[in-house]
Design an enzyme around this catalytic site. Structure first.
Site, PDB file in Angstrom:
ATOM      1  N   GLU A   1       0.607  -0.733   0.090  1.00 40.66           N
ATOM      2  CA  GLU A   1      -0.279  -0.167   0.216  1.00 40.66           C
ATOM      3  C   GLU A   1       0.744   1.359   0.400  1.00 40.66           C
ATOM      4  O   GLU A   1       1.010   1.398   0.767  1.00 40.66           O
ATOM      5  CB  GLU A   1      -1.289   0.402   1.250  1.00 40.66           C
ATOM      6  CG  GLU A   1      -2.026   1.112   1.089  1.00 40.66           C
ATOM      7  CD  GLU A   1      -2.699   1.466   2.526  1.00 40.66           C
ATOM      8  OE1 GLU A   1      -2.871   0.181   3.041  1.00 40.66           O
ATOM      9  OE2 GLU A   1      -3.653   1.829   2.280  1.00 40.66           O
TER      10      GLU A   1
ATOM     11  N   LYS B   1      -2.466  -1.972  -3.281  1.00 40.51           N
ATOM     12  CA  LYS B   1      -3.344  -1.353  -2.456  1.00 40.51           C
ATOM     13  C   LYS B   1      -2.844   0.256  -3.602  1.00 40.51           C
ATOM     14  O   LYS B   1      -1.918   0.791  -2.418  1.00 40.51           O
ATOM     15  CB  LYS B   1      -3.410  -1.349  -1.523  1.00 40.51           C
ATOM     16  CG  LYS B   1      -4.711  -0.727  -0.821  1.00 40.51           C
ATOM     17  CD  LYS B   1      -5.116  -1.303   0.986  1.00 40.51           C
ATOM     18  CE  LYS B   1      -5.887  -1.216   1.326  1.00 40.51           C
ATOM     19  NZ  LYS B   1      -6.691  -0.539   2.030  1.00 40.51           N
TER      20      LYS B   1
HETATM   21  P1  13P Z   1      -8.773   3.884   4.695  1.00 39.90           P
HETATM   22  O1  13P Z   1      -9.238   3.897   3.353  1.00 39.90           O
HETATM   23  O2  13P Z   1      -9.177   4.911   5.609  1.00 39.90           O
HETATM   24  O3  13P Z   1      -8.254   5.067   3.919  1.00 39.90           O
HETATM   25  O4  13P Z   1      -8.156   3.298   4.859  1.00 39.90           O
HETATM   26  C1  13P Z   1      -7.690   1.909   3.701  1.00 39.90           C
HETATM   27  C2  13P Z   1      -6.331   1.336   4.539  1.00 39.90           C
HETATM   28  O5  13P Z   1      -6.109   0.678   5.249  1.00 39.90           O
HETATM   29  C3  13P Z   1      -5.012   2.563   5.420  1.00 39.90           C
HETATM   30  O6  13P Z   1      -4.074   1.811   5.405  1.00 39.90           O
END
Ligand code: 13P
Length: 332
Positions: free
Chosen positions: A177, A219
């Site tokens: 991510e 992500k």
């Molecule tokens: P948000 O959808 O609130 O951005 O959170 C996603 C997430 O996994 C943050 O690390």
């Protein structure tokens, strides 16, 4: 590494019309959200809240996997059933956040690297015994003057690679991510540049380290103007720029991409995903992995109506269904 196991997990998690519920807020983050709505910040309240989410009837129609936090993966329902068993009984995959938050990058004021590689192999072994099939690791990048810097991008890319290696060795699908933060008044074009450059750095490093790209999930943030920018990016433009960026900067071997909501409103997060599918066909499975955009209304309602579990669960199902529809371009 068993490539078939990894590919199957990626497909299961990202196949339409489902997406991932991120419920992996660390204790400090969860407490901050509780404090904002007046819920006492206790372990028992965190447990009750997560029980409400995970036992929502019919959640499995829209949700393929749930990302948990270390405290949460070890918790149980009021009936003493482990959360992991409760999720598995619905056919929902168990995921786990394994990074340990952010540290400062020396001589790069404000820029962060992600901590948590120390002891990671042993923690992954432990989570695998608890039936985790996937993991998540988040790095953050701010858009500004001279940021994200090469140093920040390179450092986090190297860390991602080591995390991916340790997960894939154990047949655990790593979600990477790299989050370009929404904070700031930057333009959509600046967001595009930062996201594109960083994806190049991340995937170049992953390729060099021998990562199996079809056995991981990206992500990503969407491409849009910062939250303090004078002009908002229209949904069609968010979709167009995001797809263009991902198509040009994510290698073809990657099969599954999910989005974080990053502080977008619940409605916007759904609308943007929906718009991308309307602009398809797309070369990957593309769906949601939201925390706030699935949970905001649930938490506000539960804070006011602590006994109405069914009412809070209905709001979660509404949000999950809306995003499920968006994941096939049918959200109205
Ligand atoms: P948000 O959808 O609130 O951005 O959170 C996603 C997430 O996994 C943050 O690390």
């Amino acid at each position: 590494m068993n490539k078939t196991i990894l590919e199957n997990t990626v497909a299961r998690l990202t196949d339409s019309p489902k997406g991932i519920l991120a419920a992996d807020e660390s204790n400090p983050t969860c407490n901050k959200r509780f404090a904002a709505v007046g819920i006492p910040e206790t372990e028992e309240n965190r447990r009750q809240y997560r029980e409400l989410l995970f036992t929502a009837p019919g959640l499995e129609q829209y949700i393929s996997g749930v990302i948990l936090y270390d405290e949460t993966i070890k918790q149980k329902t009021a009936e003493e059933k482990s959360f992991t068993a409760a999720l598995e009984s619905k056919g929902i995959d168990v995921g786990i956040k394994v990074d340990a938050g952010l540290g400062d990058i020396p001589e790069r004021a404000g820029e962060k690297f992600t901590k948590g590689l120390e002891g990671l192999a042993a923690r992954l072994d432990e989570y695998k015994l608890m039936c985790a099939t996937f993991a998540k690791w988040r790095a953050v990048y701010s858009v500004g003057k001279g940021t994200p810097s090469e140093k920040c991008m390179e450092m986090n890319a190297e860390i991602f690679s080591e995390y991916v290696r340790l997960c894939q060795e154990r047949d655990i699908v790593p979600i990477i991510e790299p989050e370009v933060l929404l904070d700031g008044d930057y333009s959509a074009e600046e967001c595009y540049q930062a996201t594109a450059k960083n994806l190049d750095v991340v995937f170049s490093e992953l390729k060099n380290s021998g990562a199996y790209l079809s056995g991981l999930i990206l992500k990503s943030n969407m491409v849009l103007a910062g939250k303090d920018a004078p002009a908002k990016t229209p949904p069609e433009k968010v979709a167009e720029l995001t797809l263009k960026c991902l198509k040009a900067h994510v290698p073809a071997e990657v099969k599954g991409i999910v989005f974080l909501s990053g502080g977008q409103t619940e409605e916007k997060a759904s609308l943007h995903l929906n718009e991308m599918h309307k602009q398809g066909p797309l070369p990957w499975n593309l769906t949601f992995s939201y925390s706030r955009a699935l949970q905001n209304s649930v938490l506000i309602y539960w804070a006011e109506h602590r006994d109405d579990i069914a009412g809070a669960q209905k709001l979660l199902l509404d949000a999950a269904k809306r995003n499920s529809l968006a994941s096939v371009g049918k959200h109205k």
